[in-house]
Each structure stands twice: as structure tokens, then as C-alpha cells.
Design an enzyme around this catalytic site. Sequence first.
Site, PDB file in Angstrom:
ATOM      1  N   TYR A 150       3.312  14.030  -0.366  1.00  0.00           N
ATOM      2  CA  TYR A 150       2.265  14.010  -1.400  1.00  0.00           C
ATOM      3  C   TYR A 150       0.897  13.772  -0.757  1.00  0.00           C
ATOM      4  CZ  TYR A 150       0.011  12.606  -5.840  1.00  0.00           C
ATOM      5  OH  TYR A 150      -0.814  12.497  -6.934  1.00  0.00           O
ATOM      6  N   ASP A 151       0.805  12.698   0.045  1.00  0.00           N
ATOM      7  CA  ASP A 151      -0.497  12.308   0.611  1.00  0.00           C
ATOM      8  C   ASP A 151      -1.057  13.407   1.503  1.00  0.00           C
ATOM      9  OD1 ASP A 151       0.575  10.015  -0.482  1.00  0.00           O
ATOM     10  OD2 ASP A 151       0.106   8.718   1.219  1.00  0.00           O
ATOM     11  N   GLU A 152      -0.222  13.876   2.439  1.00  0.00           N
ATOM     12  CA  GLU A 152      -0.718  14.890   3.386  1.00  0.00           C
ATOM     13  C   GLU A 152      -0.877  16.241   2.702  1.00  0.00           C
ATOM     14  OE1 GLU A 152      -2.069  13.887   5.880  1.00  0.00           O
ATOM     15  OE2 GLU A 152      -0.859  12.633   7.212  1.00  0.00           O
ATOM     16  N   ARG A 191       6.623   5.921 -12.960  1.00  0.00           N
ATOM     17  CA  ARG A 191       5.445   5.170 -12.510  1.00  0.00           C
ATOM     18  C   ARG A 191       5.390   3.826 -13.234  1.00  0.00           C
ATOM     19  NH1 ARG A 191       1.001   9.933 -12.546  1.00  0.00           N
ATOM     20  NH2 ARG A 191       2.520  10.853 -13.977  1.00  0.00           N
ATOM     21  N   GLY A 212       5.090  -8.308  -5.995  1.00  0.00           N
ATOM     22  CA  GLY A 212       4.163  -7.955  -7.081  1.00  0.00           C
ATOM     23  C   GLY A 212       2.716  -8.290  -6.772  1.00  0.00           C
TER      24      GLY A 212
HETATM   25  P1  NAD Z   1       2.686  15.042 -14.186  1.00  0.00           P
HETATM   26  O1  NAD Z   1       3.853  15.017 -13.271  1.00  0.00           O
HETATM   27  O2  NAD Z   1       2.854  14.526 -15.569  1.00  0.00           O
HETATM   28  O3  NAD Z   1       2.059  16.497 -14.284  1.00  0.00           O
HETATM   29  C1  NAD Z   1       2.124  17.448 -13.249  1.00  0.00           C
HETATM   30  C2  NAD Z   1       2.414  18.804 -13.873  1.00  0.00           C
HETATM   31  O4  NAD Z   1       2.464  19.793 -12.821  1.00  0.00           O
HETATM   32  C3  NAD Z   1       3.767  18.849 -14.581  1.00  0.00           C
HETATM   33  O5  NAD Z   1       3.632  19.436 -15.850  1.00  0.00           O
HETATM   34  C4  NAD Z   1       4.634  19.694 -13.658  1.00  0.00           C
HETATM   35  O6  NAD Z   1       5.674  20.380 -14.337  1.00  0.00           O
HETATM   36  C5  NAD Z   1       3.608  20.617 -13.049  1.00  0.00           C
HETATM   37  N1  NAD Z   1       4.017  21.187 -11.758  1.00  0.00           N
HETATM   38  C6  NAD Z   1       4.548  20.536 -10.698  1.00  0.00           C
HETATM   39  N2  NAD Z   1       4.788  21.401  -9.703  1.00  0.00           N
HETATM   40  C7  NAD Z   1       4.392  22.637 -10.135  1.00  0.00           C
HETATM   41  C8  NAD Z   1       4.392  23.930  -9.563  1.00  0.00           C
HETATM   42  N3  NAD Z   1       4.841  24.158  -8.323  1.00  0.00           N
HETATM   43  N4  NAD Z   1       3.932  24.960 -10.309  1.00  0.00           N
HETATM   44  C9  NAD Z   1       3.468  24.760 -11.569  1.00  0.00           C
HETATM   45  N5  NAD Z   1       3.461  23.555 -12.170  1.00  0.00           N
HETATM   46  C10 NAD Z   1       3.907  22.502 -11.451  1.00  0.00           C
HETATM   47  O7  NAD Z   1       1.518  14.218 -13.432  1.00  0.00           O
HETATM   48  P2  NAD Z   1       0.052  13.828 -13.927  1.00  0.00           P
HETATM   49  O8  NAD Z   1      -0.064  12.367 -13.870  1.00  0.00           O
HETATM   50  O9  NAD Z   1      -0.292  14.539 -15.157  1.00  0.00           O
HETATM   51  O10 NAD Z   1      -0.819  14.405 -12.712  1.00  0.00           O
HETATM   52  C11 NAD Z   1      -1.578  15.590 -12.820  1.00  0.00           C
HETATM   53  C12 NAD Z   1      -2.337  15.821 -11.519  1.00  0.00           C
HETATM   54  O11 NAD Z   1      -3.236  14.745 -11.283  1.00  0.00           O
HETATM   55  C13 NAD Z   1      -1.442  15.933 -10.292  1.00  0.00           C
HETATM   56  O12 NAD Z   1      -1.961  16.927  -9.433  1.00  0.00           O
HETATM   57  C14 NAD Z   1      -1.578  14.581  -9.652  1.00  0.00           C
HETATM   58  O13 NAD Z   1      -1.358  14.632  -8.265  1.00  0.00           O
HETATM   59  C15 NAD Z   1      -3.001  14.204  -9.998  1.00  0.00           C
HETATM   60  N6  NAD Z   1      -3.165  12.746 -10.016  1.00  0.00           N
HETATM   61  C16 NAD Z   1      -2.694  12.017 -11.072  1.00  0.00           C
HETATM   62  C17 NAD Z   1      -2.830  10.631 -11.037  1.00  0.00           C
HETATM   63  C18 NAD Z   1      -2.333   9.772 -12.169  1.00  0.00           C
HETATM   64  O14 NAD Z   1      -2.364   8.544 -12.048  1.00  0.00           O
HETATM   65  N7  NAD Z   1      -1.896  10.308 -13.292  1.00  0.00           N
HETATM   66  C19 NAD Z   1      -3.441  10.003  -9.944  1.00  0.00           C
HETATM   67  C20 NAD Z   1      -3.885  10.795  -8.891  1.00  0.00           C
HETATM   68  C21 NAD Z   1      -3.762  12.164  -8.934  1.00  0.00           C
HETATM   69  N1  UDP Z   2       6.053  -0.411  -9.199  1.00  0.00           N
HETATM   70  C1  UDP Z   2       6.850  -1.477  -9.590  1.00  0.00           C
HETATM   71  N2  UDP Z   2       7.890  -1.242 -10.436  1.00  0.00           N
HETATM   72  C2  UDP Z   2       8.154  -0.012 -10.950  1.00  0.00           C
HETATM   73  C3  UDP Z   2       7.328   1.069 -10.567  1.00  0.00           C
HETATM   74  C4  UDP Z   2       6.299   0.839  -9.675  1.00  0.00           C
HETATM   75  O1  UDP Z   2       6.632  -2.618  -9.156  1.00  0.00           O
HETATM   76  O2  UDP Z   2       9.114   0.101 -11.733  1.00  0.00           O
HETATM   77  C5  UDP Z   2       4.916  -0.669  -8.285  1.00  0.00           C
HETATM   78  C6  UDP Z   2       4.885   0.193  -7.033  1.00  0.00           C
HETATM   79  O3  UDP Z   2       5.610  -0.405  -5.989  1.00  0.00           O
HETATM   80  C7  UDP Z   2       3.398   0.261  -6.739  1.00  0.00           C
HETATM   81  C8  UDP Z   2       2.739   0.153  -8.099  1.00  0.00           C
HETATM   82  O4  UDP Z   2       3.728  -0.382  -8.978  1.00  0.00           O
HETATM   83  O5  UDP Z   2       3.011  -0.848  -5.961  1.00  0.00           O
HETATM   84  C9  UDP Z   2       2.253   1.499  -8.638  1.00  0.00           C
HETATM   85  O6  UDP Z   2       3.339   2.399  -8.560  1.00  0.00           O
HETATM   86  P1  UDP Z   2       3.304   3.848  -9.191  1.00  0.00           P
HETATM   87  O7  UDP Z   2       4.626   4.474  -8.883  1.00  0.00           O
HETATM   88  O8  UDP Z   2       2.884   3.771 -10.608  1.00  0.00           O
HETATM   89  O9  UDP Z   2       2.127   4.617  -8.448  1.00  0.00           O
HETATM   90  P2  UDP Z   2       1.489   4.576  -6.969  1.00  0.00           P
HETATM   91  O10 UDP Z   2       0.151   3.969  -7.165  1.00  0.00           O
HETATM   92  O11 UDP Z   2       2.330   3.732  -6.064  1.00  0.00           O
HETATM   93  O12 UDP Z   2       1.476   5.985  -6.550  1.00  0.00           O
END
Ligand code: NAD
Ligand code: UDP
Length: 335
Positions: A150-152, A191, A212
Site C-alpha cells: 500500500y505505502d510504496e 479499520r 493502545g
Molecule cells: P474503500 O475500500 O471503502 O474504497 C475503495 C474503493 O476502491 C472500493 O469501492 C473498491 O471496490 C475500489 N477498488 C479497489 N481496487 C480497485 C480496482 N483495482 N479497480 C477498481 N476499483 C477498485 O476505501 P476508502 O476509505 O473509501 O478509500 C478511498 C481512497 O482514499 C483509497 O484510494 C484510499 O487509499 C484513500 N485513502 C483513504 C483514507 C481513509 O481513511 N478513508 C486514508 C488515506 C487514503
Molecule cells: N487498531 C486497533 N484495533 C482494531 C483495528 C485497528 O487497535 O481493531 C489500531 C491499529 O493498530 C492502528 C490504528 O488502530 O494503530 C488505526 O488502524 P486502521 O486499520 O484504522 O488504519 P491505519 O491508520 O493503521 O492504516
Amino acid sequence: MLKKSISRRVLVTGGAGFVGSHLVDRLLAEGDEVLCVDNLYTGDKHNIYHLHNHPKFEFLRHDVTFPLYVEVDEIFNLACPASPIHYQRDPVQTTKTSVHGAINVLGLAKRLQCPVLQASTSEVYGDPEIHPQPEGYWGNVNPIGIRSCYDEGKRCAETLFFDYHRQHGTEIKVARIFNTYGPRMHPADGRVVSNFIVQALQGQDITVYGNGSQTRSFCFVDDLVDGLIRLMRSGPEVTGPINLGNPREFTILQLAQLVIAKTGSSSKIIHAELPGDDPKQRKPDISVAKSTLGWEPGIQIEDGLDKTIAYFRKIVLESAEPWAPPVHAAANIAS
Ligand code: NAD
Ligand code: UDP
Ligand code: UDP
């Protein structure tokens, strides 16, 4: 009778997901036409059912790792699983989604000469050594760990966005999104906010990973969507990256206690093993978003949690079977 459309046509990849479906609603409310592209890997048709008969809404089931030839005026690229449990389930596909997906939306934007926004992430900072995190910080990321897909993948996508901008003059917008929560998170998303609420509402143990003490800063989804739209409409000179998030920081233990208090639950907190590379602290520096976009979050966690709890309460009540929020595979529960 055929009418010539004068609406803007907007592509939202990942539009059936949590953030994407709220973005789609907002764009339609503002009068745009929306093409929602999603392969439904973590998204859910329920998030867009209400738009089934909307005259300006169209859904296309498609995987962004394959080319996409459509005609639009703007692209929001949100397609990518965002929950660690789900993005680690098929890590190769996660990297492909970020990297091949970015190449395809950038090729599309280049051909159409339209702006394209990338949903990047605070994960590009990895386990940060600078706190809070400003956009100028290059991060502390493990390239070979369980979060690296994810990160990279997201870091490489940012690189591609800036290279298309420099090499082809593509209008790009890179948003670095920090932890966002709200209604339409899937009950099995995994999450922290959805896990804790679904566990609390059902009287199940609340699974805090580690002790925590790790921190996150939680942004309500309506605030984030507002920031994404402002960034998209900010003019070609604003490329980002721009942090979007709520700077109010909580430990995960504090969040668990707040959810228990808000739900009036009798659940008890248990501790589970901390997954590898879990960032110890995270809080956005949002001074660039404030000065460039005039944006800052307006919804405090107390209000945002109330709305989110109300959403999950309905889901839990309507479900015949209890939900079992997924906990991390490395989680070896011990109280
Ligand atoms: P989510 O998992 O609910 O939504 C992601 C959507 O992308 C889903 O509907 C999934 O079916 C679709 N998807 C995944 N792979 C696909 C592919 N190969 N082709 C087409 N569709 C695909 O997650 P979210 O929280 O709504 O996140 C949306 C975006 O925002 C993501 O790119 C995520 O990395 C980014 N983001 C979200 C958060 C957050 O906290 N919600 C934080 C940082 C970044
Ligand atoms: N976490 C937790 N219990 C859960 C799910 C997540 O303690 O059931 C913690 C996880 O270890 C992280 C933080 O909550 O420190 C946020 O996790 P999340 O998966 O929501 O997103 P992240 O910020 O790690 O991508
Ligand atoms: N692409 C796409 N839709 C388009 C234009 C391009 O999906 O409308 C894809 C195309 O398949 C290619 C990628 O985007 O793989 C990158 O396109 P670009 O034109 O930058 O590169 P090239 O086709 O020259 O490799």
C-alpha cells in the site's frame, strides 16, 4: 427529445467505496454528471443503490489495472482498498491497483487534457519521525514489510503523477488523506473506527492492538469530501501534495474509551498483538490546506462519531447474524 448536456462529466474511480460514494453524492448534488468506476473489491453496491435511477449517474464495473477509454472532464482516482486487512489480503493486486491504476488514469487524463486527482495517503510518511507531518517530510517507509504494498504503491503513484505533470503537462492534484471515518464504512472493513463501533454495539470485546498508545487523527468524511472538491477546483497551479485530515490527535485507547462511552456499551477492552510496521503516531500539519484551499475540518469527533454510530446501529439491528469485524491476522488475542 435529446438535449445537449452542459454538466461537467466527472469520473470517480472507487466510487462505490466509503469515501468515493460520499464524493459521488456531493458531485451529483452540485449538478455534475458522474461516472462511477469500481470493481467492488471492498466497495459495496449498497453505497450507490440510492442513485440507481439518478439521470446523471452511471456505474461501470471495471478494474482500474486495465485501460479505460471514456470521455470525461475531471478524474478523481480513489480506487484502492484502504483498510490494512483488505489491502494485505492480495498485496500484489494492491500494488497493481495503485501503480497500473495510476498509469491508466494518467494516460486517460493526458489524452483528454483534463485534471486528475490522486487519493494518496498519510501512509507515504510511514512510521514518521517528524510530528506532526508536513508535506515536505519524505517519510520513513519500510519497502519490504506487510504495509509496503500500500505505502510504496501510493508513493509510486505520486511519482507517476508528478512525472506526467513534468513530462506531459498533465494537470494533477495529489491529496494526502489522513484517517477518515463515517457512515458507509463497511461493518467488516477492519479499520479501527468501524471495528470499535461494531464491537461496542454488539457487546463484543474491543480489540485494541498493542497497548493502545499509538495515535491517529480522525477526519469526518464530509470534511474530507469538501477538501477533495476544493483541491480539484483549485486551478492548475495547485498540484499538491496537500495533507487533508483533522489534526486532533487521539491514542487508540482513548478512541476505544470514547466509543464505549458514546454507545453506552458494556464491552470490555482487550489487547491484541500489534501488527508489523504499525505507525506509532500520526497527525497532519494542515497549514498548506488552510492557506491554499481555505480548508480546515469543521466536524469534531464527538459529532462525527454520533452520526457514524447511528449508521452502524441500524446495520447491526437489521442484520440477522451478528457481525464479526475482522481483526488482524497477527492479532494473537491476550488480555
Ligand atoms: P474503500 O475500500 O471503502 O474504497 C475503495 C474503493 O476502491 C472500493 O469501492 C473498491 O471496490 C475500489 N477498488 C479497489 N481496487 C480497485 C480496482 N483495482 N479497480 C477498481 N476499483 C477498485 O476505501 P476508502 O476509505 O473509501 O478509500 C478511498 C481512497 O482514499 C483509497 O484510494 C484510499 O487509499 C484513500 N485513502 C483513504 C483514507 C481513509 O481513511 N478513508 C486514508 C488515506 C487514503
Ligand atoms: N487498531 C486497533 N484495533 C482494531 C483495528 C485497528 O487497535 O481493531 C489500531 C491499529 O493498530 C492502528 C490504528 O488502530 O494503530 C488505526 O488502524 P486502521 O486499520 O484504522 O488504519 P491505519 O491508520 O493503521 O492504516
Ligand atoms: N490509457 C487509458 N485510457 C486512455 C488513454 C490511455 O486507459 O484514454 C492507458 C493506456 O492503455 C496506457 C496508459 O493509459 O497503458 C498510459 O497511457 P500513455 O498514453 O501515457 O502511455 P502509452 O500508451 O504511450 O504507453
